[in-house]
Design a protein around this motif. Structure first.
Motif, PDB file in Angstrom:
ATOM      1  N   LEU A 265       0.833  -1.209   0.000  1.00 40.42           N
ATOM      2  CA  LEU A 265       0.000   0.000   0.000  1.00 40.42           C
ATOM      3  C   LEU A 265       0.866   1.256   0.000  1.00 40.42           C
ATOM      4  CD1 LEU A 265      -2.803  -1.004   2.543  1.00 40.42           C
ATOM      5  CD2 LEU A 265      -3.036  -0.776   0.073  1.00 40.42           C
ATOM      6  N   LEU A 266       1.868   1.282   0.864  1.00 40.83           N
ATOM      7  CA  LEU A 266       2.735   2.456   0.949  1.00 40.83           C
ATOM      8  C   LEU A 266       3.519   2.655  -0.344  1.00 40.83           C
ATOM      9  CD1 LEU A 266       3.781   4.767   2.658  1.00 40.83           C
ATOM     10  CD2 LEU A 266       5.488   3.214   3.639  1.00 40.83           C
ATOM     11  N   ASN A 267       4.003   1.561  -0.933  1.00 42.09           N
ATOM     12  CA  ASN A 267       4.755   1.676  -2.175  1.00 42.09           C
ATOM     13  C   ASN A 267       3.862   2.151  -3.321  1.00 42.09           C
ATOM     14  OD1 ASN A 267       5.939   0.087  -4.835  1.00 42.09           O
ATOM     15  ND2 ASN A 267       7.538   0.868  -3.483  1.00 42.09           N
ATOM     16  N   ALA A 268       2.629   1.629  -3.387  1.00 38.68           N
ATOM     17  CA  ALA A 268       1.695   2.070  -4.423  1.00 38.68           C
ATOM     18  C   ALA A 268       1.354   3.549  -4.250  1.00 38.68           C
ATOM     19  CB  ALA A 268       0.419   1.230  -4.368  1.00 38.68           C
ATOM     20  N   PHE A 269       1.155   3.971  -3.005  1.00 42.26           N
ATOM     21  CA  PHE A 269       0.845   5.375  -2.728  1.00 42.26           C
ATOM     22  C   PHE A 269       1.971   6.286  -3.192  1.00 42.26           C
ATOM     23  CE2 PHE A 269       1.075   8.924   0.403  1.00 42.26           C
ATOM     24  CZ  PHE A 269      -0.102   9.569   0.069  1.00 42.26           C
ATOM     25  N   LEU A 270       3.199   5.947  -2.834  1.00 45.92           N
ATOM     26  CA  LEU A 270       4.346   6.791  -3.168  1.00 45.92           C
ATOM     27  C   LEU A 270       4.675   6.736  -4.657  1.00 45.92           C
ATOM     28  CD1 LEU A 270       6.552   5.911  -0.084  1.00 45.92           C
ATOM     29  CD2 LEU A 270       5.432   8.101  -0.528  1.00 45.92           C
ATOM     30  N   THR A 271       4.452   5.598  -5.300  1.00 41.44           N
ATOM     31  CA  THR A 271       4.679   5.496  -6.739  1.00 41.44           C
ATOM     32  C   THR A 271       3.646   6.306  -7.512  1.00 41.44           C
ATOM     33  OG1 THR A 271       5.672   3.292  -6.519  1.00 41.44           O
ATOM     34  CG2 THR A 271       4.837   3.883  -8.684  1.00 41.44           C
ATOM     35  N   GLY A 272       2.443   6.460  -6.936  1.00 42.47           N
ATOM     36  CA  GLY A 272       1.403   7.250  -7.601  1.00 42.47           C
ATOM     37  C   GLY A 272       1.828   8.691  -7.850  1.00 42.47           C
ATOM     38  N   PHE A 273       2.670   9.244  -6.970  1.00 43.24           N
ATOM     39  CA  PHE A 273       3.115  10.631  -7.120  1.00 43.24           C
ATOM     40  C   PHE A 273       3.867  10.838  -8.435  1.00 43.24           C
ATOM     41  CE2 PHE A 273       2.053  10.613  -2.719  1.00 43.24           C
ATOM     42  CZ  PHE A 273       1.917  11.925  -2.309  1.00 43.24           C
ATOM     43  N   PRO A 274       5.029  10.183  -8.641  1.00 42.91           N
ATOM     44  CA  PRO A 274       5.764  10.414  -9.883  1.00 42.91           C
ATOM     45  C   PRO A 274       5.056   9.864 -11.109  1.00 42.91           C
ATOM     46  CG  PRO A 274       6.798   8.650  -8.630  1.00 42.91           C
ATOM     47  CD  PRO A 274       5.752   9.250  -7.743  1.00 42.91           C
ATOM     48  N   PHE A 275       4.272   8.792 -10.953  1.00 38.33           N
ATOM     49  CA  PHE A 275       3.588   8.194 -12.100  1.00 38.33           C
ATOM     50  C   PHE A 275       2.611   9.176 -12.734  1.00 38.33           C
ATOM     51  CE2 PHE A 275      -0.024   5.529 -13.678  1.00 38.33           C
ATOM     52  CZ  PHE A 275       0.633   4.982 -14.766  1.00 38.33           C
ATOM     53  N   MET A 276       1.712   9.746 -11.936  1.00 36.44           N
ATOM     54  CA  MET A 276       0.732  10.695 -12.471  1.00 36.44           C
ATOM     55  C   MET A 276       1.404  11.999 -12.889  1.00 36.44           C
ATOM     56  SD  MET A 276      -2.136   9.255 -12.706  1.00 36.44           S
ATOM     57  CE  MET A 276      -3.120  10.717 -13.067  1.00 36.44           C
ATOM     58  N   ALA A 277       2.423  12.427 -12.152  1.00 33.86           N
ATOM     59  CA  ALA A 277       3.139  13.651 -12.514  1.00 33.86           C
ATOM     60  C   ALA A 277       3.777  13.516 -13.888  1.00 33.86           C
ATOM     61  CB  ALA A 277       4.200  13.972 -11.460  1.00 33.86           C
ATOM     62  N   ALA A 278       4.360  12.340 -14.162  1.00 28.64           N
ATOM     63  CA  ALA A 278       4.987  12.120 -15.468  1.00 28.64           C
ATOM     64  C   ALA A 278       3.946  12.065 -16.576  1.00 28.64           C
ATOM     65  CB  ALA A 278       5.806  10.832 -15.439  1.00 28.64           C
TER      66      ALA A 278
ATOM     67  N   TYR B 273      11.945  13.004  -4.486  1.00 28.59           N
ATOM     68  CA  TYR B 273      11.892  12.687  -3.059  1.00 28.59           C
ATOM     69  C   TYR B 273      10.902  11.543  -2.786  1.00 28.59           C
ATOM     70  CZ  TYR B 273      14.483  17.017  -2.234  1.00 28.59           C
ATOM     71  OH  TYR B 273      15.448  17.998  -2.233  1.00 28.59           O
ATOM     72  N   PHE B 274       9.790  11.558  -3.501  1.00 31.00           N
ATOM     73  CA  PHE B 274       8.806  10.487  -3.324  1.00 31.00           C
ATOM     74  C   PHE B 274       9.325   9.171  -3.891  1.00 31.00           C
ATOM     75  CE2 PHE B 274       6.278  14.393  -3.225  1.00 31.00           C
ATOM     76  CZ  PHE B 274       5.587  14.209  -2.037  1.00 31.00           C
ATOM     77  N   CYS B 275      10.117   9.244  -4.959  1.00 30.55           N
ATOM     78  CA  CYS B 275      10.761   8.029  -5.483  1.00 30.55           C
ATOM     79  C   CYS B 275      11.695   7.428  -4.440  1.00 30.55           C
ATOM     80  CB  CYS B 275      11.543   8.357  -6.757  1.00 30.55           C
ATOM     81  SG  CYS B 275      10.535   8.804  -8.174  1.00 30.55           S
ATOM     82  N   ALA B 276      12.451   8.285  -3.762  1.00 32.45           N
ATOM     83  CA  ALA B 276      13.355   7.810  -2.719  1.00 32.45           C
ATOM     84  C   ALA B 276      12.570   7.194  -1.560  1.00 32.45           C
ATOM     85  CB  ALA B 276      14.231   8.963  -2.218  1.00 32.45           C
ATOM     86  N   ALA B 277      11.450   7.831  -1.196  1.00 32.75           N
ATOM     87  CA  ALA B 277      10.616   7.289  -0.121  1.00 32.75           C
ATOM     88  C   ALA B 277      10.027   5.939  -0.516  1.00 32.75           C
ATOM     89  CB  ALA B 277       9.506   8.278   0.223  1.00 32.75           C
ATOM     90  N   ALA B 278       9.699   5.772  -1.800  1.00 32.49           N
ATOM     91  CA  ALA B 278       9.163   4.497  -2.275  1.00 32.49           C
ATOM     92  C   ALA B 278      10.200   3.386  -2.106  1.00 32.49           C
ATOM     93  CB  ALA B 278       8.735   4.614  -3.740  1.00 32.49           C
ATOM     94  N   ILE B 279      11.461   3.703  -2.347  1.00 33.06           N
ATOM     95  CA  ILE B 279      12.525   2.714  -2.144  1.00 33.06           C
ATOM     96  C   ILE B 279      12.601   2.314  -0.672  1.00 33.06           C
ATOM     97  CG2 ILE B 279      15.015   2.323  -2.268  1.00 33.06           C
ATOM     98  CD1 ILE B 279      15.106   4.179  -4.676  1.00 33.06           C
ATOM     99  N   VAL B 280      12.528   3.302   0.215  1.00 31.57           N
ATOM    100  CA  VAL B 280      12.582   3.020   1.654  1.00 31.57           C
ATOM    101  C   VAL B 280      11.390   2.167   2.092  1.00 31.57           C
ATOM    102  CG1 VAL B 280      12.552   4.064   3.952  1.00 31.57           C
ATOM    103  CG2 VAL B 280      13.888   5.126   2.117  1.00 31.57           C
ATOM    104  N   SER B 281      10.224   2.399   1.490  1.00 33.25           N
ATOM    105  CA  SER B 281       9.018   1.657   1.878  1.00 33.25           C
ATOM    106  C   SER B 281       9.162   0.158   1.655  1.00 33.25           C
ATOM    107  CB  SER B 281       7.800   2.176   1.103  1.00 33.25           C
ATOM    108  OG  SER B 281       7.858   1.787  -0.265  1.00 33.25           O
ATOM    109  N   LEU B 282      10.050  -0.242   0.752  1.00 28.70           N
ATOM    110  CA  LEU B 282      10.230  -1.660   0.453  1.00 28.70           C
ATOM    111  C   LEU B 282      10.888  -2.408   1.608  1.00 28.70           C
ATOM    112  CD1 LEU B 282      11.347  -1.483  -3.284  1.00 28.70           C
ATOM    113  CD2 LEU B 282       9.090  -2.026  -2.368  1.00 28.70           C
TER     114      LEU B 282
END
Length: 578
Positions: free
Chosen positions: A333-346, A539-548
């Motif tokens: 859930l946390l990884n999907a949430f954080l990945t949503g940031f750069p995905f939609m932005a791109a 920054y959200f990409c980095a947080a997504a890595i940490v969430s793993l």
């Protein structure tokens, strides 16, 4: 993972895809694999039924995902015809409010009412209210009908996510998840093309009318391809009224949890969409929804926990507390949430940058996005093959995906922001890196869900992953919009007056009346602003890595096939057979 009716206990050993209280799944082409001990028999689709179901799911999902990009392209024509410029934002926002809020509710209801019935209702709502949007004669009518259209689209998105892993065995996940994922790429390209063609050659009403025949066809295909008992054998289909009466389905539904989740999501999306656009971020109209949303999320969590721990409760929690205690579910859930940031932005901001900074048309921008849009479903296919064929642990693929998207986003934030603003060839390479990163992440999240939850919790977990990813994307777009507006306002204050700045922030088309040298300076300001957006997403990409880290195990779980064709999950401490 603890049972949904018990409090959090020390983390259990890895679970099989299905436990003893779940249903057995078989391929209808291999009747010898049917378990006589199964209380129910889950049937995988084959032959023409599988092809028809796949086509129906793709068509319905394509129509619903087209609605955001195609309407955005045609928005100027719509507001001019209905004379509602001040309400233009609500044409998009009203759709997103219901689209986001009902995702998990649809997923939970599918456990009781069945996926086919709910999907047909969702397609019907989407089709009927699309036609209603087309005949609207005022902005108020259009906004109301758009909200109901979003209600149908929410069901389509949620139920397609739930049904995809149910219609084929795990070994075929890769192919079908890639097919479904490619729909997003196709809609991103087709949206600007269709929107521009409709605006240039006919009335804006065809933006909505085209969903009529498409939705009807999707409804017919879904109707004939599978029984209402899907994914179970048709001999378990006792009829809707009988099922509702026997199981007291409506009494079991968690109305308070559904209300809290829905209202909290709607208030959050409203504040994010309207803040800095219609109302200032410090106004009561934005602060109040943020506060109320936060309070309702707290209420939702406390209510779900209390309901799950209550012995003999007649109401089934919308989100069982056992899932909240499962660190693997929380990690996904946390990884999907954080990945949503750069995905939609791109997806949204890169084509905008091409039009604003590089001077391309909407159609050209869509075509220049092909490297990202095509690589994403390819990566989804590859991730599925790595999991099912090469037995690579999904956690490793998620880590690789997070790293790739971080590299791609970081490189894209370094694009030229002064001098020659032509599109550099290197940006296509950056898109390829991002596309593979997003594809690995989005596909593997779906593939991993059946490896960490029981069959009975799959639907709500899929719906939760979908909803939180959309919420992450919505927040990401709001962050990007705020950063860009602030930077453009400050950067252009030296050479534009207040009236020119206001016109520029409302529509970039106002740049055409300014001298060429001023236009170039404005484009440079926007280029820097878009680069800042990407750096923020980094920054959200980095947080997504940490969430793993929540998915870390001494021996990461992976899928393996037995000689008999059965699926097992090989986990950290022991092997558990399906």
């Amino acid at each position: 993972m603890g049972d949904s009716t018990e409090d959090c206990k020390p983390e259990s050993k890895p679970l099989a895809i299905n436990n003893v209280d779940d249903v057995e799944a078989v391929d209808v082409s291999s009747p010898q694999n049917v378990s006589v001990n199964s209380e129910k028999m889950k049937v995988y689709q084959t032959g023409w039924r599988l092809h028809a179901l796949t086509a129906g799911l793709c068509l319905s999902l394509l129509l619903s995902t087209l609605e955001t990009t195609i309407v955005s392209t045609s928005l100027v024509s719509i507001v001019n015809a209905l004379r509602g410029f001040g309400q233009a934002g609500w044409v998009v926002t009203s759709y997103l409010l219901t689209y986001t809020g009902f995702l998990i509710i649809y997923a939970k209801l599918s456990d009781t009412l069945g996926t086919k019935l709910l999907l047909m209702i969702a397609i019907g709502l989407f089709t009927v209210f699309s036609l209603a949007c087309g005949v609207s004669n005022s902005m108020l009518q259009l906004i109301i009908f758009r909200s109901f259209q979003g209600l149908g689209a929410s069901g389509i998105y949620s139920l397609v996510s739930v049904m995809t892993p149910l219609m084929v065995p795990p070994a075929k996940y890769a192919t079908y998840i890639a097919i479904i994922s490619s729909v997003f790429a196709i809609s991103s390209v087709l949206g600007p093309l269709l929107g521009g063609a409709i605006t240039d050659h006919t009335t804006w009403r065809w933006v909505f009318y085209l969903n009529g025949p498409g939705g009807t066809l999707a409804l017919l295909i879904i109707g004939i391809s599978i029984p209402f008992s899907f994914p179970y054998a048709s001999d378990h289909d006792t009829g809707l009224l009988t099922k509702l009466s026997a199981e007291k389905a409506w009494k079991k539904f968690d109305y308070l949890g559904g209300f809290a989740s829905l209202t909290a999501s709607i208030l959050l999306v409203f504040a994010l969409e309207q803040g800095g656009v219609v109302y200032s971020w410090g106004s009561a109209a934005i602060i109040a929804p943020f506060v109320l949303s936060g309070v309702l999320w707290v209420v939702f969590v406390l209510w779900e926990r209390g309901l799950s721990l209550r012995k003999g409760a007649l109401v089934e929690p919308l989100f069982p507390w056992g899932l909240a205690c499962n660190r693997f579910v929380l990690g996904l859930l946390l990884n999907a949430f954080l990945t949503g940031f750069p995905f939609m932005a791109a997806l949204i901001n890169i084509p905008q940058r091409m039009q604003v900074v590089n001077g391309t048309t909407a159609v050209e921008a869509g075509l220049r996005m092909l490297p990202l849009l095509l690589c994403s479903p390819v990566a989804t296919t590859v991730s599925g093959l790595l999991v099912s064929k090469l037995k690579v642990p999904p956690a490793y693929i998620l880590l690789g995906g997070c790293c790739l998207q971080a590299v791609g986003i970081g490189l894209f934030s370094s694009l030229p922001s002064s001098g020659n603003l032509a599109i550099p060839a290197a940006q296509y390479g950056y898109q390829v890196i991002m596309g593979f990163g997003f594809g690995f992440n989005l596909g593997t999240c779906v593939i991993m869900v059946p490896m960490v939850v029981r069959q009975r919790d799959m639907a709500v977990t899929m719906g939760s992953v979908t909803q939180i990813r959309v919420l992450g994307g919505t927040i990401g777009l709001a962050v990007c919009s705020a950063l860009l507006s602030t930077h453009v306002g400050m950067g252009t204050s030296e050479f534009l007056n207040n009236e020119q700045q206001g016109a520029l922030l409302k529509s970039f088309q106002s740049i055409r009346v300014l001298p060429q040298d001023v236009q170039l300076r404005i484009r440079e300001v926007y280029a820097i602003g878009y680069n800042q957006q990407m750096r923020a997403m980094l920054y959200f990409c980095a947080a997504a890595i940490v969430s793993l880290s929540l998915l870390a195990e001494n021996s990461p779980r992976k899928l393996q096939m037995t000689d008999g064709g059965e699926i097992i999950v090989r986990g950290a401490e022991r092997d558990v057979e399906k």
